[in-house]
Design an enzyme around this catalytic site. Structure first.
Site, PDB file in Angstrom:
ATOM      1  N   GLY A 173       0.822  -0.994  -0.168  1.00 37.52           N
ATOM      2  CA  GLY A 173       0.383   0.379  -0.581  1.00 37.52           C
ATOM      3  C   GLY A 173       0.919   1.430   0.054  1.00 37.52           C
ATOM      4  O   GLY A 173       1.773   1.626  -0.379  1.00 37.52           O
ATOM      5  N   GLY A 174       0.021   2.208   1.066  1.00 48.74           N
ATOM      6  CA  GLY A 174       0.905   3.506   0.768  1.00 48.74           C
ATOM      7  C   GLY A 174       2.094   3.328   1.314  1.00 48.74           C
ATOM      8  O   GLY A 174       3.254   4.159   1.395  1.00 48.74           O
ATOM      9  N   GLY A 408      23.581  12.426 -29.864  1.00 50.39           N
ATOM     10  CA  GLY A 408      22.902  13.228 -28.830  1.00 50.39           C
ATOM     11  C   GLY A 408      22.886  13.006 -27.340  1.00 50.39           C
ATOM     12  O   GLY A 408      23.685  13.421 -26.455  1.00 50.39           O
ATOM     13  N   ALA A 409      23.166  11.405 -26.796  1.00 47.40           N
ATOM     14  CA  ALA A 409      24.246  10.942 -26.361  1.00 47.40           C
ATOM     15  C   ALA A 409      25.558  10.749 -26.054  1.00 47.40           C
ATOM     16  O   ALA A 409      26.058  10.768 -24.702  1.00 47.40           O
ATOM     17  CB  ALA A 409      24.041   8.849 -26.444  1.00 47.40           C
TER      18      ALA A 409
HETATM   19  C1  HXC Z   1      -3.185  -4.579  12.009  1.00 44.13           C
HETATM   20  C2  HXC Z   1      -1.771  -6.346  11.329  1.00 44.13           C
HETATM   21  C3  HXC Z   1      -1.647  -5.423  10.548  1.00 44.13           C
HETATM   22  C4  HXC Z   1      -2.604  -4.601  10.158  1.00 44.13           C
HETATM   23  C5  HXC Z   1      -0.624  -7.295  10.293  1.00 44.13           C
HETATM   24  N1  HXC Z   1      -0.944  -7.138  11.168  1.00 44.13           N
HETATM   25  N2  HXC Z   1      -0.868  -6.449   9.409  1.00 44.13           N
HETATM   26  N3  HXC Z   1      -2.560  -5.954  12.004  1.00 44.13           N
HETATM   27  N4  HXC Z   1      -2.715  -3.823  11.455  1.00 44.13           N
HETATM   28  N5  HXC Z   1      -2.866  -3.104   9.118  1.00 44.13           N
HETATM   29  C6  HXC Z   1      -1.241  -8.832  12.349  1.00 44.13           C
HETATM   30  C7  HXC Z   1      -1.558  -9.798  12.305  1.00 44.13           C
HETATM   31  O1  HXC Z   1      -3.319  -9.732  12.358  1.00 44.13           O
HETATM   32  C8  HXC Z   1      -1.404 -10.428  13.078  1.00 44.13           C
HETATM   33  O2  HXC Z   1      -1.761 -11.087  14.299  1.00 44.13           O
HETATM   34  C9  HXC Z   1      -0.289 -10.268  13.000  1.00 44.13           C
HETATM   35  O3  HXC Z   1       0.353  -8.826  12.456  1.00 44.13           O
HETATM   36  C10 HXC Z   1       1.252 -10.965  11.790  1.00 44.13           C
HETATM   37  O4  HXC Z   1       0.324 -10.988  10.595  1.00 44.13           O
HETATM   38  P1  HXC Z   1       0.377 -12.426   9.371  1.00 44.13           P
HETATM   39  O5  HXC Z   1      -0.985 -12.030   8.913  1.00 44.13           O
HETATM   40  O6  HXC Z   1       0.061 -13.356  10.521  1.00 44.13           O
HETATM   41  O7  HXC Z   1       1.617 -12.894   9.469  1.00 44.13           O
HETATM   42  P2  HXC Z   1       1.592 -12.790   7.797  1.00 44.13           P
HETATM   43  O8  HXC Z   1       0.813 -14.148   7.067  1.00 44.13           O
HETATM   44  O9  HXC Z   1       3.222 -13.775   7.687  1.00 44.13           O
HETATM   45  O10 HXC Z   1       0.882 -12.048   6.922  1.00 44.13           O
HETATM   46  C11 HXC Z   1       1.824 -10.651   6.551  1.00 44.13           C
HETATM   47  C12 HXC Z   1       0.608  -9.954   5.837  1.00 44.13           C
HETATM   48  C13 HXC Z   1      -0.655  -9.827   6.515  1.00 44.13           C
HETATM   49  C14 HXC Z   1       0.378 -10.236   4.473  1.00 44.13           C
HETATM   50  C15 HXC Z   1       1.391  -8.392   5.663  1.00 44.13           C
HETATM   51  O11 HXC Z   1      -0.905  -9.977   7.560  1.00 44.13           O
HETATM   52  C16 HXC Z   1      -1.729  -8.862   5.592  1.00 44.13           C
HETATM   53  O12 HXC Z   1      -2.308  -8.983   4.687  1.00 44.13           O
HETATM   54  N6  HXC Z   1      -1.816  -7.777   6.434  1.00 44.13           N
HETATM   55  C17 HXC Z   1      -2.574  -6.658   6.361  1.00 44.13           C
HETATM   56  C18 HXC Z   1      -1.865  -5.783   4.880  1.00 44.13           C
HETATM   57  C19 HXC Z   1      -2.443  -4.782   5.211  1.00 44.13           C
HETATM   58  O13 HXC Z   1      -3.463  -4.948   4.172  1.00 44.13           O
HETATM   59  N7  HXC Z   1      -2.404  -3.647   5.417  1.00 44.13           N
HETATM   60  C20 HXC Z   1      -2.372  -1.994   4.758  1.00 44.13           C
HETATM   61  C21 HXC Z   1      -2.219  -2.131   4.072  1.00 44.13           C
HETATM   62  S1  HXC Z   1      -2.722   0.121   2.969  1.00 44.13           S
HETATM   63  P3  HXC Z   1      -1.576 -11.284  14.968  1.00 44.13           P
HETATM   64  O14 HXC Z   1      -2.539 -11.063  16.261  1.00 44.13           O
HETATM   65  O15 HXC Z   1      -2.368 -13.105  14.319  1.00 44.13           O
HETATM   66  O16 HXC Z   1      -0.179 -11.485  16.305  1.00 44.13           O
HETATM   67  C22 HXC Z   1      -1.552   1.106   4.304  1.00 44.13           C
HETATM   68  C23 HXC Z   1      -2.534   1.956   3.894  1.00 44.13           C
HETATM   69  C24 HXC Z   1      -0.980   3.384   4.247  1.00 44.13           C
HETATM   70  O17 HXC Z   1      -1.277   0.637   4.551  1.00 44.13           O
HETATM   71  C25 HXC Z   1      -1.225   4.234   3.022  1.00 44.13           C
HETATM   72  C26 HXC Z   1       0.441   5.505   3.661  1.00 44.13           C
HETATM   73  C27 HXC Z   1      -0.347   6.662   3.236  1.00 44.13           C
END
Ligand code: HXC
Length: 523
Positions: A173-174, A408-409
């Site tokens: 994401g961002g 040009g290069a």
């Molecule tokens: C809160 C999160 C989290 C998040 C992971 N966790 N991402 N908690 N916010 N964004 C937590 C999980 O719930 C889990 O908690 C622990 O971290 C480990 O994650 P797992 O899923 O068990 O690990 P894994 O299987 O390795 O997968 C990792 C992952 C997946 C691929 C990153 O967790 C995932 O898809 N997370 C969400 C990613 C996402 O969509 N993020 C937002 C993106 S948008 P527990 O309780 O089980 O320990 C964004 C916008 C930013 O970031 C904009 C900025 C401008």
């Protein structure tokens, strides 16, 4: 009630021990099972033993939604502080995946922002080790604000202190934009990935099936997108590579890069260089041979190794001084400039200029790569970046024309006309508007058409090509006019570059540049 001092100190020790555990022993085990080190283990490897000073280790979030008041962890999922690498100070942060997947909440972001602020004030580089699931979903817009604060600081610090990021887990994401705003990105094979939208969203939005690795793995970003400047086999390899890169970088834009005595004599003459360029101008040769024989032995550290390999960029030392190397690679696309190599060169030149690193450019370029893919992809605006970056750069600029320097290069590859301070050419140099064959085809079209047989036409072409080559495809036409400062033998290159750097290291711009807010580099 008063506490004894012993109790107070014991309490502090207990808190410190607790903070060290991050998300707990189970989560640490899981991190290891994934083939990754923890944030603290990474910092231990990155920094000199005993040098790390952690700050904000007791910071916690203040979120009360979704049961978050019961889920707290000292440090809030990111370890921040400062230490040294080979005795040179550096600010660091490392996201701790063991607590909520290293997700970025408000406090977590504030800790990173504080590191960036302090590093900027101190004029000391920042290294960030990212391993995060992105915005902490439970904290909503507060985590978006956190990202915004970090992005803003990345931009403020850009060109003032070097910023290095290693992606050592997810970056989605961002969240990808903080690394993208920094100077160098490292990625670890198989355990790291970067993308704006993940495979699931890609499937839902456009029906494309793609794995994490195919979409945004280390190799994809090193070879295809150019997002990753360096890739590593594993966490340890990544950290060793960061330490190596750090040894070439100054602390800030007012500082010089670190000198190191390499023991390689500046007047070393390498006779092998005299036979590197083949007699046949159509035969390629390996520009790495030239670079490695000219710079201090074993000091070339390549940047963007796998991206746009028709150009080569990287750091090296010349008589102990750090220099930025830019070169065409005749082995690939005959060394033509194209969209990707232009981006690669322009970005590197600008980094070197920001941080007082003299530029050495080795030229063997037949022109810009032709074709609809390049034209429709905007080779005009991408190619313009090379011209812009070299013209803008005020660091010492030394150029060596090894063979072809066409059109040009020729101008773009740090010619004297863009402010090259000392332009050397080998006797094999061909400096002309275009290659002899192409020139004859255009200029002498009518003479060739007069031929009665194809054999006669070929004879005329051969004769005119030889004439053109003799007249223009050499360094002396440009040398007559002072656009080549010296024609040198290849074996003398190191000696002359070292001598030129000795006098140009103190270079200052003597013509003031027009005042402006900032330029507008073609993008
Ligand atoms: C809160 C999160 C989290 C998040 C992971 N966790 N991402 N908690 N916010 N964004 C937590 C999980 O719930 C889990 O908690 C622990 O971290 C480990 O994650 P797992 O899923 O068990 O690990 P894994 O299987 O390795 O997968 C990792 C992952 C997946 C691929 C990153 O967790 C995932 O898809 N997370 C969400 C990613 C996402 O969509 N993020 C937002 C993106 S948008 P527990 O309780 O089980 O320990 C964004 C916008 C930013 O970031 C904009 C900025 C401008």
């Amino acid at each position: 009630m008063a506490y004894g001092l012993d109790e107070l100190y014991k309490h502090l020790d207990e808190l410190r021990e607790k903070a060290k555990l991050g998300g707990g022993t189970q989560a640490i085990e899981k991190q290891h099972e994934r083939g990754k080190l923890t944030a603290r283990e990474r910092l231990e490897l990155l920094l000199d033993p005993g040098s790390f000073v952690e700050i904000d280790e007791f910071a916690v979030h203040h979120c009360f939604d979704f049961g978050m008041e019961k889920r707290k962890c000292l440090g809030d999922g990111v370890v921040t502080g400062f230490g040294t690498i080979n005795g040179r100070p550096v600010f660091v942060y490392a996201q701790d995946f063991t607590f909520m997947g290293g997700s970025l909440g408000e406090r977590h972001a504030e800790k990173i922002a504080k590191i960036l602020d302090t590093a900027l004030k101190a004029g000391i580089p920042v290294i960030g080790l990212n391993d995060s699931g992105g915005a902490r979903i439970q904290e909503g817009v507060a985590s978006l604000r956190g990202y915004g604060e970090i992005f803003y600081r990345n931009v403020m610090a850009s060109g003032v202190i070097p910023q290095i990021i290693a992606i050592m887990g997810p970056s989605a994401g961002g969240a990808v934009y903080s690394p993208a705003l920094c100077d160098f990105i490292f990625m670890v094979k198989k355990t790291s990935y970067m993308f704006i939208t993940g495979p699931k969203v890609v499937k839902a939005a456009i029906g494309e099936d793609v794995t994490f690795e195919q979409l945004g793995g280390a190799e994809v970003h090193a070879k295809l997108s150019g997002i990753a400047h360096f890739i590593a086999e594993n966490d340890e390899d990544c950290i060793n590579q960061i330490r190596a890169l750090y040894s070439y970088l100054p602390f800030n834009n007012m500082d010089d890069p670190p000198y190191m005595d390499t023991g390689d004599p500046p007047d070393r003459v390498d006779k092998d260089l005299d036979t590197v360029v083949p007699a046949d101008p159509k035969q390629p040769y390996n520009m790495y041979d030239v670079i490695n024989k000219v710079v201090d032995a074993g000091t070339f550290l390549e940047v963007h190794r796998y991206y746009a390999p028709n150009a080569i960029v990287g750091f090296a030392r010349l008589n102990g001084r750090v220099v930025g190397i830019v070169a065409n690679q005749p082995m690939i696309y005959a060394g033509c400039l194209d969209i990707d190599s232009s981006d690669k060169i322009a970005r590197f030149v600008r980094f070197c200029d920001c941080f007082n690193i003299p530029l050495i450019t080795f030229v063997d370029v037949p022109g810009y790569l032709p074709g609809t893919r390049q034209e429709h992809g905007g080779v005009i605006r991408h190619g313009a970046k090379v011209i812009y970056a070299y013209s803008e750069a005020t660091v010492p600029k030394l150029t060596v024309i090894c063979r072809k320097a066409y059109g040009g290069a020729y101008i773009a590859m740090c010619s004297r006309h863009l402010g090259g301070d000392m332009v050397f050419a080998w006797p094999t140099a061909e400096i002309a508007v275009m290659g002899p064959e192409g020139a004859v085809e255009i200029v002498f079209k009518h003479e060739v058409m007069k031929a009665k047989t194809p054999e006669e036409a070929q004879e005329i072409i051969n004769r005119l090509t030889a004439d053109y080559r003799a007249k223009f495809a050499n360094p002396y036409v440009a040398a007559e006019r002072g656009w080549i400062d010296k024609v040198i033998k290849p074996s003398e290159t190191r000696m002359y570059l070292c001598k030129a750097l000795d006098v140009l290291i103190t270079k200052r711009e003597i013509q003031p540049r027009p005042p402006k807010k900032h330029g507008n580099i073609p993008a």
